[in-house]
Design a protein around this motif. Structure first.
Motif, PDB file in Angstrom:
ATOM      1  N   ALA A 208       0.840  -1.202   0.000  1.00 14.75           N
ATOM      2  CA  ALA A 208       0.000   0.000   0.000  1.00 14.75           C
ATOM      3  C   ALA A 208       0.872   1.248   0.000  1.00 14.75           C
ATOM      4  CB  ALA A 208      -0.918  -0.006   1.209  1.00 14.75           C
ATOM      5  N   ASP A 209       0.561   2.177  -0.890  1.00 13.36           N
ATOM      6  CA  ASP A 209       1.338   3.418  -0.932  1.00 13.36           C
ATOM      7  C   ASP A 209       0.482   4.652  -0.656  1.00 13.36           C
ATOM      8  OD1 ASP A 209      -0.027   3.307  -3.314  1.00 13.36           O
ATOM      9  OD2 ASP A 209       1.700   3.718  -4.591  1.00 13.36           O
ATOM     10  N   VAL A 210      -0.763   4.450  -0.225  1.00  9.94           N
ATOM     11  CA  VAL A 210      -1.606   5.518   0.305  1.00  9.94           C
ATOM     12  C   VAL A 210      -2.344   4.921   1.510  1.00  9.94           C
ATOM     13  CG1 VAL A 210      -3.436   7.200  -0.090  1.00  9.94           C
ATOM     14  CG2 VAL A 210      -1.956   6.518  -1.990  1.00  9.94           C
ATOM     15  N   ILE A 211      -2.239   5.590   2.672  1.00  7.64           N
ATOM     16  CA  ILE A 211      -2.851   5.085   3.895  1.00  7.64           C
ATOM     17  C   ILE A 211      -3.814   6.131   4.444  1.00  7.64           C
ATOM     18  CG2 ILE A 211      -2.475   4.092   6.187  1.00  7.64           C
ATOM     19  CD1 ILE A 211      -1.149   2.482   4.009  1.00  7.64           C
ATOM     20  N   THR A 212      -5.004   5.690   4.771  1.00  4.70           N
ATOM     21  CA  THR A 212      -6.005   6.580   5.357  1.00  4.70           C
ATOM     22  C   THR A 212      -6.526   5.943   6.637  1.00  4.70           C
ATOM     23  OG1 THR A 212      -8.024   7.843   4.889  1.00  4.70           O
ATOM     24  CG2 THR A 212      -7.918   5.595   4.039  1.00  4.70           C
ATOM     25  N   HIS A 219      -4.489   8.607  15.105  1.00  3.29           N
ATOM     26  CA  HIS A 219      -4.283   8.922  13.687  1.00  3.29           C
ATOM     27  C   HIS A 219      -2.871   9.430  13.420  1.00  3.29           C
ATOM     28  CE1 HIS A 219      -6.665   9.312   9.901  1.00  3.29           C
ATOM     29  NE2 HIS A 219      -5.559   9.958   9.550  1.00  3.29           N
ATOM     30  N   ALA A 220      -2.270  10.035  14.423  1.00  2.26           N
ATOM     31  CA  ALA A 220      -0.888  10.523  14.243  1.00  2.26           C
ATOM     32  C   ALA A 220       0.052   9.375  13.902  1.00  2.26           C
ATOM     33  CB  ALA A 220      -0.419  11.238  15.503  1.00  2.26           C
ATOM     34  N   GLY A 221      -0.255   8.175  14.388  1.00  2.00           N
ATOM     35  CA  GLY A 221       0.576   7.017  14.068  1.00  2.00           C
ATOM     36  C   GLY A 221       0.534   6.666  12.596  1.00  2.00           C
ATOM     37  N   ILE A 222      -0.630   6.827  11.972  1.00  2.00           N
ATOM     38  CA  ILE A 222      -0.752   6.589  10.530  1.00  2.00           C
ATOM     39  C   ILE A 222       0.142   7.556   9.767  1.00  2.00           C
ATOM     40  CG2 ILE A 222      -2.324   6.675   8.550  1.00  2.00           C
ATOM     41  CD1 ILE A 222      -4.612   5.967  10.452  1.00  2.00           C
ATOM     42  N   VAL A 223       0.030   8.828  10.119  1.00  2.00           N
ATOM     43  CA  VAL A 223       0.777   9.870   9.418  1.00  2.00           C
ATOM     44  C   VAL A 223       2.277   9.687   9.622  1.00  2.00           C
ATOM     45  CG1 VAL A 223       1.127  12.360   9.209  1.00  2.00           C
ATOM     46  CG2 VAL A 223      -1.175  11.457   9.611  1.00  2.00           C
ATOM     47  N   TYR A 232       2.034   8.174   0.809  1.00  3.34           N
ATOM     48  CA  TYR A 232       1.037   9.202   1.091  1.00  3.34           C
ATOM     49  C   TYR A 232       0.074   8.758   2.200  1.00  3.34           C
ATOM     50  CZ  TYR A 232       2.429  11.687  -3.171  1.00  3.34           C
ATOM     51  OH  TYR A 232       3.135  12.384  -4.133  1.00  3.34           O
ATOM     52  N   ALA A 233      -0.501   9.751   2.874  1.00  3.33           N
ATOM     53  CA  ALA A 233      -1.516   9.500   3.900  1.00  3.33           C
ATOM     54  C   ALA A 233      -2.543  10.618   3.837  1.00  3.33           C
ATOM     55  CB  ALA A 233      -0.887   9.448   5.289  1.00  3.33           C
ATOM     56  N   VAL A 248       1.157  14.143   3.469  1.00  2.00           N
ATOM     57  CA  VAL A 248      -0.286  14.246   3.730  1.00  2.00           C
ATOM     58  C   VAL A 248      -0.959  14.890   2.526  1.00  2.00           C
ATOM     59  CG1 VAL A 248      -2.065  15.339   5.149  1.00  2.00           C
ATOM     60  CG2 VAL A 248      -0.058  14.313   6.236  1.00  2.00           C
ATOM     61  N   LEU A 249      -1.845  14.132   1.898  1.00  2.00           N
ATOM     62  CA  LEU A 249      -2.514  14.616   0.684  1.00  2.00           C
ATOM     63  C   LEU A 249      -3.585  15.650   0.999  1.00  2.00           C
ATOM     64  CD1 LEU A 249      -2.931  11.220  -1.205  1.00  2.00           C
ATOM     65  CD2 LEU A 249      -1.372  13.094  -1.806  1.00  2.00           C
ATOM     66  N   THR A 250      -4.359  15.409   2.051  1.00  3.75           N
ATOM     67  CA  THR A 250      -5.397  16.324   2.509  1.00  3.75           C
ATOM     68  C   THR A 250      -5.898  15.812   3.844  1.00  3.75           C
ATOM     69  OG1 THR A 250      -7.394  17.558   1.828  1.00  3.75           O
ATOM     70  CG2 THR A 250      -7.388  15.172   1.451  1.00  3.75           C
ATOM     71  N   ASN A 251      -6.739  16.587   4.495  1.00  9.68           N
ATOM     72  CA  ASN A 251      -7.362  16.184   5.750  1.00  9.68           C
ATOM     73  C   ASN A 251      -8.879  16.330   5.633  1.00  9.68           C
ATOM     74  OD1 ASN A 251      -4.836  16.152   7.626  1.00  9.68           O
ATOM     75  ND2 ASN A 251      -4.772  18.192   6.707  1.00  9.68           N
ATOM     76  N   ILE A 252      -9.599  15.448   6.281  1.00  8.21           N
ATOM     77  CA  ILE A 252     -11.026  15.697   6.496  1.00  8.21           C
ATOM     78  C   ILE A 252     -11.129  16.601   7.723  1.00  8.21           C
ATOM     79  CG2 ILE A 252     -13.277  14.749   7.085  1.00  8.21           C
ATOM     80  CD1 ILE A 252     -12.599  12.221   5.638  1.00  8.21           C
TER      81      ILE A 252
END
Length: 336
Positions: A208-212, A219-223, A232-233, A248-252
């Protein structure tokens, strides 16, 4: 009040004019229960921002952080006895307690942020449309992935709003890359950044090269994992962009301040009488959330203009009602 949670009360002092002008009839007392710390740069911080918005509206506010499940009922009762209304549970996990306490305090309005339903005449739920924003992230992930494999780290498997976002993410991704892979891992705690990071490493190790995901402090652990591995995340706050602006591509960005303010206005108008209100790109008063990488940008500079245009077109379809989604628990299934 049980000693296991701490109540912090902020009182807005209303200056009286000469002659003793009474407080505005629009003032009142609002209380909030939060499952974690207001310093998590994520879910609980958003709830706290909502309380500050209510304070700006002239309300006395109080909030309790890190409220354990065993304390939900007693904490709600304590605020209700002290005359707070609304009493807000800032997580769908507070819905059960609100349903238990509501009938005992019929004159108190209870609002559950990210709840999944209403109860009686005084227990209400509000949320943003997780399905819409999850779908947009799925499309973004599909366009930005080079491997055709993406991942999602979450908790509270089966919770309706988690199903909505994770399921929406899978549907969005598959709409662009039907042959691609979406792997989902559920961890035990929303606040566990270490477990989230390890789960993200597992997904990255599988290609996986994008993680959400949809976590609180976790969530900080994902980033962080995405930063360390150069993938990307997506995040949930500008604080996540601060960890790794390059990946980080974007945030909700959930607009809980706006949603709680709208809910209180509805309460004052007598409309919070057992309602379930869902805010999205197709609702007039608030979209409930927005995508932003920072205060200045919606998306990471690495996102091509064509992808930006595609996402903006999808937003317009949601707004017009042309695009409507229905997700199932199978859409949000876990597995690597």
């Amino acid at each position: 009040m049980p000693s296991r949670f701490i109540s912090i009360t902020l009182v807005l002092v209303v200056a009286l004019a000469v002659g003793g002008t009474p407080a505005s009839p629009q003032s009142g007392k609002a209380a909030m229960l939060l499952p974690g710390s207001i310093n998590d740069q994520s879910w609980n911080a958003q709830g706290h921002a909502g309380m500050l918005k209510l304070k700006d509206m002239g309300m006395e506010i109080a909030y309790s952080e890190n409220v354990a499940p065993a304390d939900h009922i007693e904490a709600m009762k304590d605020y209700a006895r002290r005359g707070f209304s609304p009493v807000i549970g800032h997580s769908g996990r507070f819905l059960s307690a609100a349903q238990r306490v509501g009938p005992e305090f019929e004159k108190t309005i209870f609002i559950v942020g990210s709840g999944s339903g209403a109860f009686g005449k005084n227990v209400n739920s509000i949320d943003f449309d997780n399905t819409q924003f999850g779908y947009l992230l799925g499309v973004l992930a599909a366009r930005m992935s080079k491997t055709g494999k993406v991942g999602s780290v979450n908790s509270l498997e089966g919770l309706p709003n988690v199903v909505a976002q994770v399921g929406g993410f899978r549907q969005g991704f598959k709409s662009v890359r039907p042959d691609g892979e979406v792997k989902v891992i559920y961890i035990q705690g929303m606040e566990d950044a270490a477990a989230a990071k390890e789960a993200a490493f597992t997904l990255i190790g599988g290609g996986a090269d994008v993680i959400t995901g949809k976590l609180n402090a976790g969530h900080a652990g994902i980033v962080q994992a995405a930063k360390e591995k150069g993938v990307y995340a997506t995040g949930r706050s500008f604080g996540h962009t601060g960890i790794s602006a390059e990946t980080v591509l974007t945030n909700i960005i959930e607009k809980w301040a706006d949603m709680y303010a709208a809910a209180v206005m509805d309460m004052r108008a007598g409309q919070m009488n057992g309602q379930y209100v869902l805010y999205g790109l197709n609702t007039p008063n608030s979209t409930g959330a927005e995508l932003r990488q920072s205060a200045e940008r919606v998306y990471n500079a690495a996102v091509p203009a064509a992808v930006v245009n595609e996402l903006e077109a999808l937003k317009k379809k949601f707004a017009s009602g042309e695009l409507k989604l229905k997700v199932t628990r199978d859409d949000a299934r876990g597995g690597v």
